[in-house]
Design an enzyme around this catalytic site. Structure first.
Site, PDB file in Angstrom:
ATOM      1  N   ARG A 234     -16.595  -4.520 -30.948  1.00 50.85           N
ATOM      2  CA  ARG A 234     -17.457  -3.843 -29.990  1.00 50.85           C
ATOM      3  C   ARG A 234     -18.808  -4.552 -29.968  1.00 50.85           C
ATOM      4  NH1 ARG A 234     -13.590  -2.362 -28.126  1.00 50.85           N
ATOM      5  NH2 ARG A 234     -12.794  -0.255 -27.694  1.00 50.85           N
ATOM      6  N   GLU A 263     -22.290  -5.345 -21.783  1.00 50.41           N
ATOM      7  CA  GLU A 263     -21.232  -5.939 -20.955  1.00 50.41           C
ATOM      8  C   GLU A 263     -20.782  -5.053 -19.800  1.00 50.41           C
ATOM      9  OE1 GLU A 263     -16.903  -5.023 -22.679  1.00 50.41           O
ATOM     10  OE2 GLU A 263     -18.105  -6.145 -24.120  1.00 50.41           O
ATOM     11  N   HIS A 295     -14.266 -10.252 -23.082  1.00 52.87           N
ATOM     12  CA  HIS A 295     -13.419  -9.141 -23.542  1.00 52.87           C
ATOM     13  C   HIS A 295     -11.943  -9.411 -23.247  1.00 52.87           C
ATOM     14  CE1 HIS A 295     -14.122  -4.761 -24.828  1.00 52.87           C
ATOM     15  NE2 HIS A 295     -12.852  -5.041 -25.075  1.00 52.87           N
TER      16      HIS A 295
END
Length: 330
Positions: A234, A263, A295
């Site tokens: 994360r 993000e 990601h």
């Protein structure tokens, strides 16, 4: 059941439609993220399916409840973007996908390490331009290096098993020791010692009040000069401004991140024709020893199969009144 799916990309719809033949649910796919402004799209639905950057806060949940939503189905493991107390007050159940192809994320962490170290991305571009020079492409052997792993759940365990094959010494920190890793030779020690002794630090822990900004000015100062930091968990595990300072003063020698704490409005979208206004991200991109992917660590065929089928099984269990084995509590 009627299900509104938010933050949908073509591949999400493809996989849900592929497996929905066995369930015959009615899906409404939306490219937009779920937030208080878009929650109105859930009218006449029974459940919502959300991803990592959807905003499922108190305001959103109140609107979902008014619209008759009974279930929030996360198609991911993390749930820090969901206000669980608000969901409980509205009697909305929350389920997630607790584990999906841990190999996918663990292998991507290794890909970041090897790419940063051996600079294969730079070598590829050079050779494409006819430049066969090795200048500034020198790397280092992973063999005999100390790898620090923070978080030894399924992904962290898989990462340890992979990196062990390179002949590395592995040290780890977690609130509970993993017996499989102890048997593998992984040495557990206090967090401060992991920071101090690691040549490479790989983060594999969830985001919560205890882990937010676990990599910060103080912890970076305690690390080895030239440390490599990898984050596939994360974004907010790393305090970005402190990492930038660590890169500037050369305390951090390499930074590889697949996640970024801001993000939400950037990742998963094409911004190539617009001006990116996130100054910290632009600063990170200016460093030659920083590698950022958007990601994608989870993004393999095997992981997408598991994410989709587990999500559908979670919905089916709710519909049938069965035990919600993947329910998220408060």
């Amino acid at each position: 059941m009627r299900i509104a799916v938010f933050s949908t990309k073509t591949y999400d719809q493809e996989y849900f439609e592929k497996y929905n033949k066995e369930y015959n649910y009615s899906f409404s796919f939306y490219e937009t993220a779920l937030n208080p402004d878009t929650a109105k799209l859930t009218a006449d639905c029974d459940a919502v399916c959300v991803f990592v950057n959807d905003t499922v806060d108190d305001n959103t949940i109140k609107i979902l409840s008014k619209n008759g939503i009974q279930l929030i189905a996360l198609r991911c493991a993390g749930y820090n973007n969901v206000d669980l107390d608000a969901a409980a007050k509205e009697n909305i159940k929350v389920v997630r996908v607790p584990a999906y192809s841990p190999e996918a994320v663990a292998e991507h962490a290794l890909a970041l390490i090897l790419t940063l170290n051996r600079k294969t991305h730079k070598a590829y571009n050079r050779v494409r331009e006819g430049n066969f020079s090795l200048k500034n492409l020198i790397g280092f052997n992973l063999n005999n290096k100390t790898i620090g792993v923070i978080g030894t759940g399924k992904i962290g365990e898989t990462f340890c098993k992979i990196i062990k094959g390179f002949g590395c010494k592995i040290i780890a920190y977690d609130i509970a020791e993993n017996e499989n890793l102890v048997a593998l030779g992984v040495e557990y020690m206090p967090l401060e010692k992991v920071f101090e002794q690691s040549d490479i630090l790989s983060l594999h822990c969830p985001l919560n009040k205890h882990t937010k900004h676990i990599v910060n000015k103080a912890s970076i100062a305690s690390m080895k000069d030239g440390v490599m930091i990898i984050n596939t968990s994360r974004g907010a595990l790393i305090k970005t401004e402190d990492a930038i300072e660590g890169l500037k003063n050369k305390k951090i020698g390499y930074l590889g991140i697949d996640v970024y704490e801001q993000e939400e409005n950037l990742f998963f979208e094409d911004h190539s024709e617009v001006i990116i206004e996130d100054d910290m991200l632009l600063r990170l991109l200016s460093f030659p020893n920083v590698l950022i992917t958007s990601h994608q660590a989870y993004f393999t065929k095997e992981a997408m199969d598991q994410i989709t089928t587990i999500t559908l099984e979670n919905i089916k269990a709710f519909e049938n009144g069965s035990e919600l084995v993947n329910e998220v509590g408060q």
